[in-house]
Each structure stands twice: as C-alpha cells, then as structure tokens.
Design a protein around this motif. Structure first.
Motif, PDB file in Angstrom:
ATOM      1  N   VAL A 120      20.989  11.289  65.375  1.00 17.12           N
ATOM      2  CA  VAL A 120      20.184  12.511  65.363  1.00 17.12           C
ATOM      3  C   VAL A 120      18.991  12.371  66.297  1.00 17.12           C
ATOM      4  CG1 VAL A 120      18.705  13.979  63.932  1.00 17.12           C
ATOM      5  CG2 VAL A 120      20.918  13.197  63.058  1.00 17.12           C
ATOM      6  N   SER A 121      18.340  11.216  66.298  1.00 14.54           N
ATOM      7  CA  SER A 121      17.159  11.006  67.139  1.00 14.54           C
ATOM      8  C   SER A 121      17.504  11.093  68.618  1.00 14.54           C
ATOM      9  CB  SER A 121      16.535   9.643  66.830  1.00 14.54           C
ATOM     10  OG  SER A 121      16.150   9.561  65.472  1.00 14.54           O
ATOM     11  N   ALA A 122      18.610  10.463  69.009  1.00 15.20           N
ATOM     12  CA  ALA A 122      19.017  10.509  70.410  1.00 15.20           C
ATOM     13  C   ALA A 122      19.411  11.924  70.820  1.00 15.20           C
ATOM     14  CB  ALA A 122      20.177   9.550  70.654  1.00 15.20           C
ATOM     15  N   PHE A 123      20.117  12.623  69.935  1.00 18.07           N
ATOM     16  CA  PHE A 123      20.550  13.985  70.254  1.00 18.07           C
ATOM     17  C   PHE A 123      19.362  14.918  70.449  1.00 18.07           C
ATOM     18  CE2 PHE A 123      21.361  18.221  68.432  1.00 18.07           C
ATOM     19  CZ  PHE A 123      22.224  18.706  69.401  1.00 18.07           C
ATOM     20  N   VAL A 124      18.405  14.906  69.517  1.00 17.00           N
ATOM     21  CA  VAL A 124      17.255  15.806  69.617  1.00 17.00           C
ATOM     22  C   VAL A 124      16.355  15.391  70.782  1.00 17.00           C
ATOM     23  CG1 VAL A 124      15.231  16.716  68.418  1.00 17.00           C
ATOM     24  CG2 VAL A 124      17.364  16.372  67.173  1.00 17.00           C
ATOM     25  N   ALA A 125      16.260  14.098  71.076  1.00 18.97           N
ATOM     26  CA  ALA A 125      15.462  13.651  72.218  1.00 18.97           C
ATOM     27  C   ALA A 125      15.998  14.247  73.521  1.00 18.97           C
ATOM     28  CB  ALA A 125      15.449  12.132  72.287  1.00 18.97           C
ATOM     29  N   ILE A 126      17.318  14.220  73.690  1.00 17.74           N
ATOM     30  CA  ILE A 126      17.921  14.804  74.891  1.00 17.74           C
ATOM     31  C   ILE A 126      17.777  16.321  74.873  1.00 17.74           C
ATOM     32  CG2 ILE A 126      20.077  15.102  76.176  1.00 17.74           C
ATOM     33  CD1 ILE A 126      20.935  12.353  75.133  1.00 17.74           C
ATOM     34  N   LEU A 127      17.953  16.922  73.705  1.00 15.67           N
ATOM     35  CA  LEU A 127      17.803  18.369  73.578  1.00 15.67           C
ATOM     36  C   LEU A 127      16.394  18.813  73.962  1.00 15.67           C
ATOM     37  CD1 LEU A 127      19.557  20.820  72.432  1.00 15.67           C
ATOM     38  CD2 LEU A 127      18.157  20.576  70.377  1.00 15.67           C
ATOM     39  N   ALA A 354       6.182  19.812  67.906  1.00 17.43           N
ATOM     40  CA  ALA A 354       6.300  19.842  66.445  1.00 17.43           C
ATOM     41  C   ALA A 354       7.605  20.490  66.002  1.00 17.43           C
ATOM     42  CB  ALA A 354       5.102  20.585  65.856  1.00 17.43           C
ATOM     43  N   LEU A 355       8.040  21.540  66.700  1.00 18.64           N
ATOM     44  CA  LEU A 355       9.280  22.223  66.319  1.00 18.64           C
ATOM     45  C   LEU A 355      10.501  21.337  66.517  1.00 18.64           C
ATOM     46  CD1 LEU A 355       8.653  25.824  67.713  1.00 18.64           C
ATOM     47  CD2 LEU A 355       8.629  25.083  65.326  1.00 18.64           C
ATOM     48  N   PHE A 356      10.523  20.529  67.564  1.00 13.53           N
ATOM     49  CA  PHE A 356      11.650  19.615  67.757  1.00 13.53           C
ATOM     50  C   PHE A 356      11.682  18.534  66.675  1.00 13.53           C
ATOM     51  CE2 PHE A 356      11.865  21.268  72.169  1.00 13.53           C
ATOM     52  CZ  PHE A 356      13.226  21.516  72.202  1.00 13.53           C
ATOM     53  N   VAL A 357      10.513  18.107  66.235  1.00  7.58           N
ATOM     54  CA  VAL A 357      10.471  17.140  65.138  1.00  7.58           C
ATOM     55  C   VAL A 357      11.039  17.763  63.861  1.00  7.58           C
ATOM     56  CG1 VAL A 357       8.955  15.795  63.653  1.00  7.58           C
ATOM     57  CG2 VAL A 357       8.551  15.838  66.116  1.00  7.58           C
ATOM     58  N   LEU A 358      10.641  18.998  63.564  1.00  3.39           N
ATOM     59  CA  LEU A 358      11.169  19.689  62.387  1.00  3.39           C
ATOM     60  C   LEU A 358      12.676  19.896  62.505  1.00  3.39           C
ATOM     61  CD1 LEU A 358       8.383  22.381  61.838  1.00  3.39           C
ATOM     62  CD2 LEU A 358       8.734  20.268  60.547  1.00  3.39           C
ATOM     63  N   LEU A 359      13.143  20.193  63.707  1.00  2.97           N
ATOM     64  CA  LEU A 359      14.580  20.358  63.911  1.00  2.97           C
ATOM     65  C   LEU A 359      15.328  19.063  63.637  1.00  2.97           C
ATOM     66  CD1 LEU A 359      17.017  22.020  64.905  1.00  2.97           C
ATOM     67  CD2 LEU A 359      16.444  21.294  67.226  1.00  2.97           C
ATOM     68  N   ALA A 360      14.783  17.949  64.118  1.00  2.00           N
ATOM     69  CA  ALA A 360      15.434  16.653  63.878  1.00  2.00           C
ATOM     70  C   ALA A 360      15.516  16.350  62.395  1.00  2.00           C
ATOM     71  CB  ALA A 360      14.667  15.553  64.604  1.00  2.00           C
ATOM     72  N   ARG A 361      14.445  16.647  61.669  1.00  2.00           N
ATOM     73  CA  ARG A 361      14.460  16.409  60.228  1.00  2.00           C
ATOM     74  C   ARG A 361      15.497  17.296  59.548  1.00  2.00           C
ATOM     75  NH1 ARG A 361      15.098  13.478  56.289  1.00  2.00           N
ATOM     76  NH2 ARG A 361      14.173  14.120  54.316  1.00  2.00           N
ATOM     77  N   GLY A 362      15.618  18.543  60.005  1.00  2.00           N
ATOM     78  CA  GLY A 362      16.613  19.431  59.421  1.00  2.00           C
ATOM     79  C   GLY A 362      18.035  18.973  59.703  1.00  2.00           C
ATOM     80  N   LEU A 363      18.294  18.521  60.915  1.00  2.00           N
ATOM     81  CA  LEU A 363      19.621  18.012  61.248  1.00  2.00           C
ATOM     82  C   LEU A 363      19.990  16.794  60.407  1.00  2.00           C
ATOM     83  CD1 LEU A 363      19.656  18.320  65.140  1.00  2.00           C
ATOM     84  CD2 LEU A 363      20.998  19.656  63.518  1.00  2.00           C
ATOM     85  N   ARG A 364      18.994  15.971  60.155  1.00  2.00           N
ATOM     86  CA  ARG A 364      19.253  14.794  59.308  1.00  2.00           C
ATOM     87  C   ARG A 364      19.622  15.224  57.893  1.00  2.00           C
ATOM     88  NH1 ARG A 364      21.860  10.480  58.644  1.00  2.00           N
ATOM     89  NH2 ARG A 364      20.829   8.809  57.466  1.00  2.00           N
ATOM     90  N   ASN A 365      18.981  16.263  57.381  1.00  3.00           N
ATOM     91  CA  ASN A 365      19.328  16.763  56.055  1.00  3.00           C
ATOM     92  C   ASN A 365      20.771  17.244  56.008  1.00  3.00           C
ATOM     93  OD1 ASN A 365      16.851  16.239  54.984  1.00  3.00           O
ATOM     94  ND2 ASN A 365      16.108  18.344  55.081  1.00  3.00           N
TER      95      ASN A 365
END
Length: 562
Positions: A120-127, A354-365
């Motif tokens: 998830v971290s790698a995916f959102v980082a690239i996104l 901040a929004l990308f961080v929230l997105l990463a947390r949501g994807l992890r859920n």
C-alpha cells in the motif's frame, strides 16, 4: 521478509525515477521560473541582458543571480560545469530522476509507519507523484519537468520533514528538532517552509490543547525554526534592499499592483481564483471520497492515533491558502495595503499531502477487512494508477505518443486538431532554438528582441523588450518597475494586434523606448521582431525579413530599422 519488500519497493522506485528522467528528456514543458534560472545560470557577464528594459534595470551589474535562490542556482551551475553541458535547460531534465527518488522514498517511509504495508505504501507513493495544479501557479507532485524548481525540491523533501513532526510531536525536544529541520530546508524555498511550519504548528496546538508543556514546545519550535531559516530571510532582505526603488520614482499604488497580479500565470486573485479553486476541489473530492469510504473501521490503535493530525493539516492547508489570499485582497482594496504576498497560495500543496496519507490509511483498511483475491486488488490498483497519472503532466509525453500511434492509420485530413497542435508546437520549439543560435552568433550582446515568447531569453541570450510573465517577478522584488512594464506590455499588445503593420511597430518602438528613463545608455542599434510565420502583415517595409532554411514554418524573424 519485510526487508525484502523494502528492497523490492526501492527497485520499483528506481525504475520509476529512470522512466521519469527519460520522459523529461523528451519533454519541452518548461515554465517561466525555470527560464529565469536558466538565464541566470548562463549569464557570464553583466552586459548579457543590458538592453532588456526590465532585466537590464533589475539585473544591472550582475544582479540577476541575486534575485533567485542561491542554493538552487548553484546546483544548476554545478551540474552544467561538471557535465560540461552548454544547454542550460538540460540541467532541469537531469534533476527529475533524483527528485523522484527522494520523494518516493520519503512518502514510502512516511506511509509505511501509518499502514505497516509495503504494498500500500509503495502504491500510494507512486500515485502521489502525479502533478496536480492546486491554486495560483502552485502544484503538488514531482516527476514532471515543470516541477524542477526550488519549491519542487522542497516538496520532494517534505515527506521526510512531516514524518519527523508527526511521530515526534509528543516529545518536546524531538519536536523542536523537527521544526529546525523544516527551517533548514526553508533555505531551498522560503514560502514553502513558512507555510508548512505554520500549518503543522497550528495543527499541533489544536490537537494537544493549550498547556504549559505545549506552549514551551511551541516557543522552542518557533525559535529553532527561526534560527535555521534565518539565512534565507536575511538573503531575501538583502535582495529587497539592493532593489530599492530610486529616489526619483513615485510610490506605486496598491491598485496598480493588484492589476498587475492579474497578468500572473495562473489565477491569484478573486473572483478569477474561484474557477481554479473549483478545479482543484475536484481532485480533493476524489481523494477525500476514496479515503472516507474506506476509513470506516480503525482496528489498529497505533495507526489511528495519528488520524486527527492529518485531517487538521488538510483543512488548514486549504484555509491558509484560499482564506489568506482573500484576506490579503480585502485589506489591499479596503485599507490600501498589501499584507500577504500571493505565495501564500503555496499552502494548498500541504492539503494534498494529508489527503494522500488518509487515502493510504483507507486502502490499508480495505485490504485488512475485505477479502479480495490478490489478482483483483492488483488490477484495481493498476486501473486507479493509470486513471490518476495518465492525465497528469508526468505522462504528457506518453499521451502525445499515444495520439500518434492511435491515429497512424488515418489520413492526414482526418487526424484530430490536437495532434496537429502538438506537431506545430514541436516545430516551433526547434525553430526558436535555431533563431536563438543565429542571434547569438550574428548579433552583439546589446541586441533587443521584440517578442512575447519567454524562451527567447534563454535561446538567444539577448534582451527582450517585455514578457507578460515578468510581472510575477516585479510584484515580488521591484514593484516600482510595474508602471514601465505595463506601458511596454500595452504597446506590444497593440503592435501584435491583427493586421500587423510594420511601420506602426517601427514608429511605436522608437517612441516607447525613447520614453524609458534609462534608455539613454541603451542605443538599441540592433533590434529584431519575432512573429508567427502565418502572421498577416500589411507589408514588410520598413522591416527587413531575415530568411533562413532553419525556420520559417512557424516563426519569422525581422530586423527593425535603426
């Protein structure tokens, strides 16, 4: 096992950085700020732009490099001299890869601490690399050629800086150290550091409440931040002092400055800013909608502890940028004073972080709670990645090549207009470089060019009468030149109005340059006019048409009479 996943992520990041560098080598989308840095990096003497009515005044006696960030300018010059590169614009392309790598690693380690998932971290980082225009001339993201600026370099470092704040904010000494790091990074770009530091500090006070320990940590953080960013502040003050208005100049009215701001690239004032803010809101809505729909269960107490701080950072970023510029405009119009520069809009970038961080947390859920097959999750991520990155500036070169491939079987008359526009732009850039090279070889240093193409300063390394985007620089450093800029810009607009009359241009040029107070030392014996090749001229006389096989399809060069 976790170590192997980290190594795999770094390998993917390296591949993305190499790919971004390759695309940057094919890209031509330079912005106005990059042109100014390119001009400064090739200025070898004080007379290079002496004939330029704006640059020749602001940058007399070698002052041009002083108006720009010295650290970033030194970086560009080091790359040019180290690699023996004559093309000043090539250095920007070479910086794309390293900036991507720094940003991706920073986002990865920031997100991994929150999600505990390398995938998830790698995916959102690239996104999160995808460049997004927020408000004004500011953007979020790295990897596109236009992001290689001091602000872009600070943005690439920002995930490391924010990570140090988020996970050390409950330890006063480490919190002070985190703000000291932000202050040090502020020497790369002062507005970015100030807006980021202010937003994080307010978010910290809101979350921790007003207590004695909180106040002491806040005061210590402000002190450490101020000490570390002091070199950039002192340098900016010295620049403003060196560009002080002449004693003979009249004070510039606030209304004149506000009018000039409307010529800046991007919208910086209301009500025009509303339309750009609504476009930015679409990206916010997409990210926020995805995050909210997936942040419905917090079964990990450790990671959910940091959720509130990110919500406050997102809200404060939008409030400081849009509300701050609104307050500035209100006070400017009502009290006749400018209290905040337009760079306050840069705070909008931290909303995206901040929004990308929230997105990463949501994807992890989602991956924890919902039981999808690995194949479904993989292809869902690929679709989301393509849908987000393909429309961005990061993939502009890819889109242009796709236009060519998909229309290869069509007749030329059936191909879309967009494809022809891209081809014409490519030819125009090649011709502009050829014209610039000819001017460098065949004209003296005091040559002046009448054109509305900012790239000609870099290509020809000669003075240009006036460029509309110069107003951004004038508002920040030399507002006393705005009246001169406005007069020149209005005259040039009239000259370029159709049909173009060479005699009107020649007469008007002599009159307008004679009215410039410092024109006495600038004879302008060698003056040229750059026009689109399809321009409908009334007649060529009294201009001399300079013909060359290297141009003529998109541009034509004419010599103004002495």
């Amino acid at each position: 096992m976790a170590f192997r996943k980290h190594i795999l992520s770094l390998v993917v990041f390296l591949a993305v950085a190499v790919g971004s560098t390759y695309l940057a080598l094919l890209d031509e989308s330079f912005n106005e700020e990059q042109y100014r840095y390119a001009v400064a990096s090739v200025q070898n003497d004080t007379d290079t732009f002496a004939s330029d009515p704006i640059f020749g005044t602001m940058y007399a006696e070698g002052q041009l490099p002083r108006q720009l960030n010295p650290f970033f300018l030194r970086l560009l010059k080091t790359i040019r001299t180290g690699l023996h590169v004559d093309n000043a614009l090539l250095t920007f392309r070479l910086l794309v890869g390293p900036m991507c790598m720094v940003f991706l690693c920073g986002m990865y380690f920031l997100l991994f601490r929150i999600t505990a998932s390398s995938t998830v971290s790698a995916f959102v980082a690239i996104l999160s690399m995808g460049t997004i225009e927020t408000v004004g001339t500011w953007h979020w993201g790295v990897g596109a050629l236009a992001t290689v600026t001091p602000a872009g370099l600070f943005l690439a470092l920002s995930p490391f800086l924010v990570r140090a704040f988020v996970y050390h904010r409950r330890q006063p000494m480490k919190l002070v150290r985190g703000f000291a790091l932000i202050g040090l990074a502020g020497n790369l770009h002062l507005p970015s550091a100030v807006t980021l530091g202010a937003i994080l500090l307010v978010a910290y006070l809101i979350e921790r409440r007003i207590r004695r320990v909180t106040l002491l940590a806040t005061l210590g953080s402000i002190f450490a931040f101020s000490i570390c960013i002091l070199p950039a502040v002192l340098y900016e003050l010295s620049v403003m002092h060196s560009l002080a208005a002449p004693t003979t100049s009249t004070p510039v009215e606030v209304g004149t400055v506000l009018s000039a701001l409307r010529y800046c690239p991007g919208e910086t004032l209301y009500p025009e800013l509303v339309s750009q803010a609504l476009q930015w809101a679409i990206y916010i809505g997409v990210l926020l909608g995805l995050a909210v729909t997936m942040l419905w269960r917090h079964d990990d107490e450790h990671t959910s502890l940091h959720l509130g701080i990110w919500i406050w950072v997102a809200l404060l970023g939008a409030l400081v940028s849009l509300g701050g510029i609104g307050l500035m405009q209100f006070l400017a119009t009502s009290q006749k004073c400018l209290v905040l520069p337009p760079v306050i809009l840069q705070a909008s970038c931290w909303t995206m972080l901040a929004l990308f961080v929230l997105l990463a947390r949501g994807l992890r859920n989602v991956t924890r709670v919902m039981r999808f097959s690995p194949g479904v999750l993989f292809w869902a991520r690929i679709v989301l990645l393509l849908a987000w990155l393909l429309p961005s500036d990061n993939c502009s070169v890819v889109r242009h090549h796709l236009y060519e491939w998909f229309t290869a079987g069509l007749r030329e008359s059936d191909k879309p207009m967009r494809l022809q526009e891209l081809r014409d732009r490519h030819v125009a850039l090649r011709e502009m470089e050829a014209i610039g090279l000819w001017l460098r070889k065949n004209t003296p240093a005091d040559t002046l060019i009448v054109t509305n193409q900012p790239r000609m300063r870099v290509c020809a390394r000669r003075g240009v009468l006036v460029i509309q985007s110069d107003v951004t620089m004038l508002v920040q450093h030399a507002p006393w030149l705005i009246e001169t800029w406005h007069r020149l810009n209005s005259a040039q607009d009239r000259w370029f109005s159709k049909p173009i009359d060479p005699k009107v241009i020649a007469d008007g040029f002599r009159k307008i340059t004679a009215a410039i107070p410092y024109h006495a030392r600038l004879p302008h014996e060698h003056c040229y006019l750059l026009l689109p090749a399809h321009t409908n001229l009334v007649e060529v006389h009294p201009l001399e048409d300079i013909r060359n096989p290297d141009w003529g399809q998109q541009y034509r060069l004419l010599r103004l009479p002495k």
